[in-house]
Design an enzyme around this catalytic site. Structure first.
Site, PDB file in Angstrom:
ATOM      1  N   ASP A 195       0.880  -1.389  -0.146  1.00 39.00           N
ATOM      2  CA  ASP A 195       0.009  -0.113   0.049  1.00 39.00           C
ATOM      3  C   ASP A 195       0.756   1.276  -0.043  1.00 39.00           C
ATOM      4  O   ASP A 195       1.969   1.390   0.197  1.00 39.00           O
ATOM      5  CB  ASP A 195      -0.768  -0.259   1.460  1.00 39.00           C
ATOM      6  CG  ASP A 195      -2.068  -1.012   1.314  1.00 39.00           C
ATOM      7  OD1 ASP A 195      -2.045  -1.770   0.264  1.00 39.00           O
ATOM      8  OD2 ASP A 195      -2.968  -0.976   2.048  1.00 39.00           O
ATOM      9  N   HIS A 341       3.997  -2.242   2.894  1.00 36.87           N
ATOM     10  CA  HIS A 341       3.810  -0.751   2.403  1.00 36.87           C
ATOM     11  C   HIS A 341       5.262  -0.842   1.847  1.00 36.87           C
ATOM     12  O   HIS A 341       6.241  -0.896   2.313  1.00 36.87           O
ATOM     13  CB  HIS A 341       3.879  -0.059   3.658  1.00 36.87           C
ATOM     14  CG  HIS A 341       2.593   0.194   4.161  1.00 36.87           C
ATOM     15  ND1 HIS A 341       2.278  -0.882   5.395  1.00 36.87           N
ATOM     16  CD2 HIS A 341       1.328   0.743   4.271  1.00 36.87           C
ATOM     17  CE1 HIS A 341       1.243  -0.711   5.869  1.00 36.87           C
ATOM     18  NE2 HIS A 341       0.540   0.278   5.353  1.00 36.87           N
TER      19      HIS A 341
END
Ligand SMILES: [Zn+2]
Length: 385
Positions: A195, A341
């Site tokens: 993400d 991430h």
């Protein structure tokens, strides 16, 4: 334009108008493929506020054609030009030699342009500056006119012998790699998702996947995807067969917004991602995993399922890779959806260990579509079946 003039236009030269919007293919479906090898796209000189990319449009021992497409900060095309060279000598080849002498191509181009309401006039010189070929053996050029790109196919009868020879070495566009045909009912699948990118670490992460095999899913922020500096990374992502999802424009807590604001976050991002998704990204993940019936409803109205996760190593809490390595490998399971991430250097280092470890444990690293297909709009998904 008078009917008499109109009757003189070669219908084969009638242009098509390509809406620019946030980017996307310059030639619409149903028109001949532009001779271009998208695998050769690479970042070139990047003047302030623009991105310039090159693509090989023709290649033989005698002739190389390279197209340069410049886009502005919103990824709207600014100009498209093609450079032709003799590869052994490096000498430029004048595209004028591709056109048969004695044709009325110049007049035809002027007439065709004039048939487009509101188009800016231009001449055969500009057409030749952008000259390329379709894989059907026709000439092709495109020009940026105001808010539009105009594409023209020029029938082979307008070509000289040299033009016909050049068209014969035109390169077909590489198909976007299809998702690997993995059957997760048979293979031991796991979906790694990242993400908040793209970031300066994303390219190195893509190299890890390229080295060990497998694909991931990247839930991108529209504000970052729209940054021209990230275009080359997104091209690599697409070329590697990875999947791109919508993670909002700038990462707000969506339940605190109005439904109109949530829709704006998703639509702006969808449009920014369009050049890399062949249309609409199929999955949406809310920032922080924060969702509620209103957010799910907006997602549903846009056709998105809401994708959460089953494994969270809390990589954002760690400045060292080891806790993320332990968190992912300790909880990895068949059909899991793993959250990380690609904006964190420690996460990049962690995946240098995680990817080979999962592969050695027999996992197939799949993009989300291989694991979950296309869930119903608004459905909340945490893991594969
Ligand atoms: Zn996020």
């Amino acid at each position: 334009m008078s009917p008499a003039q109109e009757a003189r236009i070669d219908p084969a030269l009638a242009p098509w108008v390509v809406p620019i919007g946030a980017g996307g293919p310059l030639v619409p479906p149903g028109r001949p493929a532009v001779a271009a090898d998208v695998r050769q796209w690479r970042a070139a000189a990047v003047p302030t506020g623009t991105t310039a990319q090159t693509v090989l449009v023709a290649s033989s021992p005698d002739l190389l054609g390279q197209r340069l497409l410049v886009r502005d900060a919103a990824r709207r095309p600014v100009s498209s030009t093609t450079r032709w060279v003799q590869p052994q000598t490096g000498q430029a080849v004048d595209p004028d030699t591709f056109v048969a002498p004695g044709t009325d191509l110049a007049k035809q181009i002027a007439l065709a342009m004039a048939s487009v309401p509101g188009s800016r006039g231009f001449g055969v010189a500009q057409a030749l500056a952008a000259w390329s070929f379709t894989t059907q053996g026709d000439g092709y050029f495109e020009v940026v006119s105001g808010e539009r790109v105009l594409g023209f196919a020029v029938p082979a009868r307008y070509l000289s012998a040299q033009g016909v020879a050049a068209a014969a070495v035109a390169i077909a566009p590489a198909p976007v790699p299809a998702a690997p045909a993995v059957d997760c009912a048979v293979a031991k699948c796991i979906a790694l998702t990242f993400d908040d990118g793209p970031s300066q670490y994303t390219g190195a992460l893509l190299e890890i996947f390229a080295s060990y095999g497998g694909q991931a899913t990247f839930f991108l922020l529209g504000s970052k995807a729209a940054d021209p500096d990230n275009a080359a990374t997104l091209d690599l992502m697409r070329a590697g067969g990875h999947l791109v999802g919508n993670h909002s424009w700038d990462h707000p807590r969506l339940p605190q917004l109005s439904s109109d604001q949530v829709a704006s976050q998703l639509v702006r991002t969808r449009d920014a991602l369009a050049p890399w998704t062949s249309g609409t990204p199929r999955y949406f993940r809310p920032p922080y995993g924060l969702t509620d019936p209103m957010v799910n409803g907006v997602a549903a109205s846009l056709g998105y399922p809401v994708i959460l996760w089953s494994v969270d190593p809390s990589d954002y809490r760690h400045t060292e890779p080891q806790p993320t390595v332990d968190g992912v490998l300790g909880a990895a399971a068949r059909n899991a959806i793993v959250l990380s991430h690609d904006t964190l250097p420690a996460t990049l280092e962690a995946y240098r260990q995680i990817v080979p470890a999962l592969v050695s444990q027999g996992y197939t690293l799949v993009p989300l579509d291989a694991l979950i297909g296309q869930p119903a709009p608004g459905a909340v998904v945490r893991y594969g079946n």
